[in-house]
Design a protein around this motif. Structure first.
Motif, PDB file in Angstrom:
ATOM      1  N   SER A 157      -9.299  -4.554 -17.975  1.00 30.65           N
ATOM      2  CA  SER A 157      -8.864  -3.157 -17.951  1.00 30.65           C
ATOM      3  C   SER A 157      -7.500  -3.014 -18.637  1.00 30.65           C
ATOM      4  O   SER A 157      -6.484  -3.410 -18.070  1.00 30.65           O
ATOM      5  N   THR A 176       1.309   1.094  -7.967  1.00 27.67           N
ATOM      6  CA  THR A 176       2.031   0.362  -9.007  1.00 27.67           C
ATOM      7  C   THR A 176       2.710   1.324  -9.970  1.00 27.67           C
ATOM      8  O   THR A 176       3.846   1.073 -10.418  1.00 27.67           O
ATOM      9  N   ASN A 215       0.420   8.040 -14.415  1.00 22.06           N
ATOM     10  CA  ASN A 215      -0.610   7.401 -13.603  1.00 22.06           C
ATOM     11  C   ASN A 215      -1.968   7.810 -14.167  1.00 22.06           C
ATOM     12  O   ASN A 215      -2.496   8.864 -13.849  1.00 22.06           O
ATOM     13  N   ASP A 240       0.842  -1.188   0.000  1.00 16.36           N
ATOM     14  CA  ASP A 240       0.000   0.000   0.000  1.00 16.36           C
ATOM     15  C   ASP A 240       0.884   1.246   0.000  1.00 16.36           C
ATOM     16  O   ASP A 240       2.122   1.167   0.017  1.00 16.36           O
ATOM     17  N   THR A 299       5.548  -5.025  -6.444  1.00 16.77           N
ATOM     18  CA  THR A 299       4.352  -5.363  -5.680  1.00 16.77           C
ATOM     19  C   THR A 299       4.132  -6.855  -5.884  1.00 16.77           C
ATOM     20  O   THR A 299       4.616  -7.445  -6.856  1.00 16.77           O
ATOM     21  N   ASN A 323      -9.541  -8.371 -10.519  1.00 13.38           N
ATOM     22  CA  ASN A 323      -9.726  -7.217  -9.643  1.00 13.38           C
ATOM     23  C   ASN A 323      -9.728  -7.719  -8.205  1.00 13.38           C
ATOM     24  O   ASN A 323      -9.354  -8.873  -7.945  1.00 13.38           O
ATOM     25  N   GLU A 324     -10.138  -6.878  -7.268  1.00 15.29           N
ATOM     26  CA  GLU A 324     -10.072  -7.269  -5.868  1.00 15.29           C
ATOM     27  C   GLU A 324     -10.987  -8.451  -5.536  1.00 15.29           C
ATOM     28  O   GLU A 324     -10.820  -9.109  -4.507  1.00 15.29           O
ATOM     29  N   ASP A 379      -5.649   6.232 -16.709  1.00 18.36           N
ATOM     30  CA  ASP A 379      -6.409   5.137 -17.307  1.00 18.36           C
ATOM     31  C   ASP A 379      -5.981   4.972 -18.763  1.00 18.36           C
ATOM     32  O   ASP A 379      -5.896   5.951 -19.504  1.00 18.36           O
ATOM     33  N   GLU A 430      -0.124   3.416 -16.169  1.00 16.42           N
ATOM     34  CA  GLU A 430      -0.620   2.485 -15.158  1.00 16.42           C
ATOM     35  C   GLU A 430      -1.673   3.181 -14.311  1.00 16.42           C
ATOM     36  O   GLU A 430      -1.443   4.279 -13.796  1.00 16.42           O
ATOM     37  N   ARG A 431      -2.835   2.543 -14.171  1.00 10.93           N
ATOM     38  CA  ARG A 431      -3.950   3.164 -13.470  1.00 10.93           C
ATOM     39  C   ARG A 431      -3.775   3.158 -11.958  1.00 10.93           C
ATOM     40  O   ARG A 431      -4.141   4.121 -11.278  1.00 10.93           O
ATOM     41  N   ASP A 432      -3.201   2.090 -11.399  1.00 10.52           N
ATOM     42  CA  ASP A 432      -3.031   1.995  -9.959  1.00 10.52           C
ATOM     43  C   ASP A 432      -1.894   2.906  -9.504  1.00 10.52           C
ATOM     44  O   ASP A 432      -0.775   2.830 -10.016  1.00 10.52           O
ATOM     45  N   GLU A 433      -2.168   3.734  -8.519  1.00 14.60           N
ATOM     46  CA  GLU A 433      -1.208   4.771  -8.108  1.00 14.60           C
ATOM     47  C   GLU A 433       0.086   4.166  -7.555  1.00 14.60           C
ATOM     48  O   GLU A 433       1.183   4.593  -7.904  1.00 14.60           O
TER      49      GLU A 433
END
Length: 391
Positions: free
Chosen positions: A184, A132, A150, A2, A74, A172-173, A152, A127-130
């Motif tokens: 995605s 990552t 960072n 995180d 990660t 996804n989660e 979409d 990369e969409r995830d901050e």
């Protein structure tokens, strides 16, 4: 990882501490290291963060070699990252096609971007995830021709690039996403980019083949007999006349079997002295027929991906076994035969039969110093066991 853990690692003290650690070792070594670092006054959160990175670096060496020792990871990013040996092949395609700046859409921790930059190509890594994206920015910092954004992938400005590489997120989660429209970016978006520029898309090797565009080149890649990906290539990065390809990477180096379409199987014939198990990439690409013709082989049974032949032929596209004996698939008889031969180590392979190899092995109550491979399959519509040795 995180954001809080990333901040601990990226602090000057965290990076110095991470680079000072020995290779990640046994549990006892880790417990001792934690105690030593805490005794030296390092904060608990930082110790936990850098030790986790040390563990991931150790795992990453198999994919990234010496580069892993200076990278950040990660858990999910490492699992999904392209092996550097494979990523370099992707990069070579773009360079050969004349591309100069490539968009890596869904770049993850930056594996493919790293390979592209290594060939002096410009890269827009998105990369969409901050978290990552921050890890990718750290990993790609040595290459000034790489820009990490960072954002979409579906909304980023692509006016500065002349080709694109995509690795759609298929989880996804909540777990795996089975509908390609939920990926995605979505598969429609990925394939739609090919109307504007050369495009390569990394997909799972077991994807529904009906989703592959008819005019695309589909290349399945295996590394050490493990099928790791399907690459779908469109536009200038697709090779003329090739629609199916199986690239096999191993101790022999790299070898490729290609075709303009799925190959027709050869005819079924009598069981010969040798059994060939095609590499998974060859099976996925449906090029078993071309392989069989190349080695003078025949199918053991309709729809079963085993090839038999009378002579030994070296090929990187299949594992070769010499058949020792043939039996009806009868558990009690096989148990007696294996015991009589002193087989204590048994590799079990199966096709065309509904058997759990692990459970079957337990039933054999193996004892002895000998080793062998047992094929459980169908021959002439009969369940058959073939005792063999690797040749």
């Amino acid at each position: 990882m995180d954001a809080a853990e990333l901040r601990e690692v990226l602090s000057p003290e965290g990076l110095r501490l991470l680079d000072s650690l020995p290779a990640y070792g046994s549990r006892d070594d880790v417990v001792r290291t934690v105690s030593e670092l805490r005794a030296a006054g390092h904060p608990p959160a930082m110790v936990a963060a850098v030790l986790n990175q040390s563990r991931l670096r150790g795992r990453a060496a198999a994919k990234f070699g010496p580069f892993a020792a200076r990278m950040l990871f990660t858990e999910a990013g490492l699992e999904q990252a392209t092996r550097l040996s494979v990523a370099s092949l992707h990069a070579g395609r773009f360079r050969s096609a004349g591309a100069t700046r490539i968009a890596d859409l869904g770049c993850g921790i930056g594996a493919d971007s790293l390979a592209l930059a290594g060939l002096d190509l410009g890269v827009l890594a998105v990369e969409r995830d901050e978290v990552t994206a921050a890890v990718a920015a750290y990993n790609l910092a040595p290459w000034p021709a790489v820009t990490v954004e960072n954002s979409d992938a579906t909304s980023v400005d692509l006016s500065s690039v002349d080709a694109a590489w995509l690795d759609p997120a298929r989880r996804n989660e909540r777990g795996r996403l089975h509908d390609p429209s939920d990926w995605s970016p979505s598969l429609d978006f990925a394939f739609g980019l090919a109307e504007h520029m050369p495009v390569g898309v990394k997909l799972g090797p077991g994807i529904d083949r009906d989703l592959i565009p008819a005019d695309a080149e589909a290349q399945w890649i295996s590394v050490d007999r493990d099928v790791v990906e399907l690459g779908v290539w469109m536009g200038a990065v697709a090779r003329p006349g090739i629609r199916r390809a199986a690239l096999v990477i191993g101790q022999h180096g790299a070898a490729e079997l290609t075709g303009g379409a799925d190959s027709d199987d050869v005819e079924v014939g009598d069981l010969g002295t040798y059994l060939y198990e095609p590499d998974g990439a060859v099976i996925r690409a449906r090029l078993i027929g071309d392989l069989a013709r190349a080695i003078g082989g025949r199918m053991v049974s309709p729809g079963i991906a085993y090839v038999t032949a009378d002579a030994p032929v070296d090929t990187p596209f299949a594992s070769r076994f010499r058949i020792v004996d043939r039996f009806a698939l009868d558990e009690r008889k096989l148990k007696k035969e294996l015991a009589a031969r002193g087989i204590g180590t048994l590799e079990i392979k199966k096709r065309g039969v509904d058997i759990d190899p692990a459970l079957f092995r337990k039933k054999m109550a193996l004892k002895g110093d000998g080793s062998a491979t047992l094929f459980l399959t169908r021959i002439a519509d009969r369940h058959t066991a073939l005792l063999a040795v690797r040749d």
